[in-house]
Design an enzyme around this catalytic site. Structure first.
Site, mmCIF file in Angstrom:
data_model
loop_
_atom_site.group_PDB
_atom_site.id
_atom_site.type_symbol
_atom_site.label_atom_id
_atom_site.label_comp_id
_atom_site.label_asym_id
_atom_site.label_seq_id
_atom_site.Cartn_x
_atom_site.Cartn_y
_atom_site.Cartn_z
ATOM 1 C CE LYS A 2 3.506 32.520 30.858
ATOM 2 N NZ LYS A 2 4.046 32.413 32.244
HETATM 3 C C1 LIG Z 1 3.651 33.201 33.276
HETATM 4 C C2 LIG Z 1 3.965 32.722 34.652
HETATM 5 C C3 LIG Z 1 3.251 33.166 35.799
HETATM 6 C C4 LIG Z 1 2.161 34.204 35.730
HETATM 7 O O1 LIG Z 1 1.072 33.785 34.972
HETATM 8 P P1 LIG Z 1 -0.260 34.667 34.864
HETATM 9 O O2 LIG Z 1 -0.929 34.254 33.629
HETATM 10 O O3 LIG Z 1 0.181 36.066 34.867
HETATM 11 O O4 LIG Z 1 -1.090 34.350 36.028
HETATM 12 C C5 LIG Z 1 3.570 32.617 37.044
HETATM 13 N N1 LIG Z 1 4.573 31.718 37.163
HETATM 14 C C6 LIG Z 1 5.284 31.286 36.105
HETATM 15 C C7 LIG Z 1 6.389 30.317 36.327
HETATM 16 C C8 LIG Z 1 5.002 31.757 34.815
HETATM 17 O O5 LIG Z 1 5.739 31.314 33.755
#
Ligand SMILES: *Cc1c(COP(=O)(O)O)cnc(C)c1O
Length: 471
Positions: free
Chosen positions: A115
């Site tokens: 993110k």
């Molecule tokens: C947020 C997150 C995901 C999922 O992300 P999406 O946007 O739902 O595809 C997967 N792995 C980690 C470590 C995350 O923080």
């Protein structure tokens, strides 16, 4: 570039409005009016991640941000990463059929999860646009862990943004909590609330629903439905492609997902001309997406906790953007589909639409036991330690490789590594016996003083706190 709503009943807006508004007025999500074409891959080879990011995302912001400012903002966003490549690709041997397997490491940002790649840019873009408009906002959000810490780091020290992030007391991991509570910037506030993530989320929703309050303190959201986050994620699919396919031949991407945000960006890259063979949606036991891509039916199920908690989701909001395209950009059809989903708890697309989706997407799900065995076997085979979310991706790639028509052995497979293993040390230790250590910049995380506010799960208490923070 103008942006239209997936529900077809909101005014088209420009990038800066889409950035600040998040959700369209008709409840839909913003998508670009048309898909731009990527620059030729040959022109991007050998350039830095930040340079590629500017080239790839420029058509989405062109006309709303000055080019020199944009170059400076993008460079600053990715200077916070602890790898010069920002999102390095590492080889992981090959799948049993022979397809080369690579990891795309998306966890080199300040909070060790993918993110950061989007939010480090989005926070800076907020500040820039607000500066031009002479406005301020207060980002308000609820988190079960990863999103909140990434959002707070993205907003740290920004001139025109305050950020208040609510988290459920005792229900985040210790690393996740400390990544929020040890920040020292005055514009940030970590807020501990007794109860669950849903209690925090309800409180945030109630604050947004109090329109007078929302306008008074200029509340803004920073969640994964924001178009700018999807846009920013397109870059690393392009750089990964450059890294594994020197001749520009198609690549398969495997993405562990819950909210469909990350894999959607891969699909956008393909729309813009990136040569992609398959897009693989990898689920844990919360497999709403895998059920949808298998049967064409999306149905609500109970969320079960897993060792990959950031994917413990049963309503994948970003899927709406794909549905809009699959339904030939018919916003009314999208709106009525989602209404049926809300009223009946289930909705289906017809076989023709499903066929079109299946032409691009594969899917699979694995449970915690298989994910643990993947962590163990990857470690034994390569010496690399992967986190449980990444393990879901690798596990699904292996499963697909071994079943049905399988994966094409001639096509390189790139699996998104969405978190650093030290972010989920318990699951990794249980699988391998090794407790992963935090990177050097975070080595003293457990010695830093914590600072947070504590409020009851009560709207009046939240509003008082926010008012006090934003003056
Ligand atoms: C947020 C997150 C995901 C999922 O992300 P999406 O946007 O739902 O595809 C997967 N792995 C980690 C470590 C995350 O923080």
């Amino acid at each position: 570039m103008r942006y239209v709503s997936t529900r077809g009943r909101a005014e088209p807006l420009g990038f800066a409005d889409v950035l600040l508004d998040g959700l369209a007025r008709d409840g839909g999500l913003f998508v670009p009016e048309h898909w731009p074409t990527l620059p030729p891959l040959e022109e991007l080879r050998g350039r830095s991640f930040a340079e590629v990011a500017v080239e790839v995302t420029w058509p989405f912001v062109d006309g709303e941000v000055d080019r020199a400012d944009y170059e400076r903002i993008v460079a600053a966003a990715y200077a916070t990463f602890d790898s010069p490549e920002v999102c390095p690709v590492v080889p992981l041997g090959s799948l049993p059929s022979g397809a080369p397997l690579h990891l795309l490491e998306l966890f080199h940002g300040p909070t060790l999860a993918f993110k950061d790649v989007a939010l480090q840019l989005v926070g800076r873009l907020f500040d820039h646009v607000l500066d031009e408009r002479d406005q301020r906002i207060c980002v308000l959000g609820a988190t079960s862990g990863d999103t909140g810490s990434a959002a707070m780091h993205a907003c740290a020290g920004l001139e025109r943004v305050d950020a208040c992030i609510l988290y459920p007391a005792g229900r985040t991991s210790e690393v996740q909590r400390r990544q929020m509570t040890t920040l020292i910037e005055d514009n940030l506030c970590a807020v501990e609330v007794p109860g669950t993530f849903d209690d925090c989320q309800d409180l945030v929703k109630a604050a947004f629903a109090d329109v007078e309050f929302r306008d008074e303190v200029h509340l803004a959201a920073i969640n994964s439905i924001n178009w700018a986050r999807v846009m920013a994620q397109v870059t690393y699919y392009v750089t990964a492609h450059l890294a594994v396919s020197p001749d520009g031949a198609p690549v398969t991407f495997v993405v562990p997902t819950g909210n469909f945000g990350n894999v959607l960006a891969a699909w956008v890259a393909a729309r813009c001309g990136l040569p992609v063979d398959r897009l693989v949606v990898a689920s844990n036991r919360n497999d709403v997406l895998t059920r949808f891509f298998t049967t064409g039916t999306m149905s609500i199920a109970e969320v079960v906790p897993t060792t990959s908690p950031s994917m413990d989701i049963q309503v994948s909001s970003n899927l709406e953007r794909l549905l809009f395209e699959a339904l030939d950009r018919d916003g009314a059809a999208v709106a009525s589909m989602l209404e049926r989903f809300r009223s009946d708890g289930s909705v289906s697309v017809d076989v023709e639409v499903l066929g079109r989706l299946r032409a691009e997407f594969d899917c699979g799900r694995i449970d915690d036991e298989v994910a643990a065995s993947v962590i163990r076997s990857v470690h034994e085979r390569t010496g690399l330690v992967v986190d449980p979310h990444t393990a879901v991706g690798i596990g699904v790639a292996e499963w697909l490789d071994a079943t049905g028509p399988g994966l094409d052995p001639g096509v390189p497979v790139v699996c998104a590594a969405t978190a650093h293993p030290a972010k989920f040390p318990d699951a990794v230790e249980a699988a391998t016996g090794i407790r992963p250590v935090l990177p050097a910049e975070l080595a003293d995380l457990f010695d830093r003083p914590e600072r947070f506010e504590r409020i009851p799960a009560d709207l009046a208490a939240l509003e008082t706190l926010v008012r006090r923070r934003v003056v």
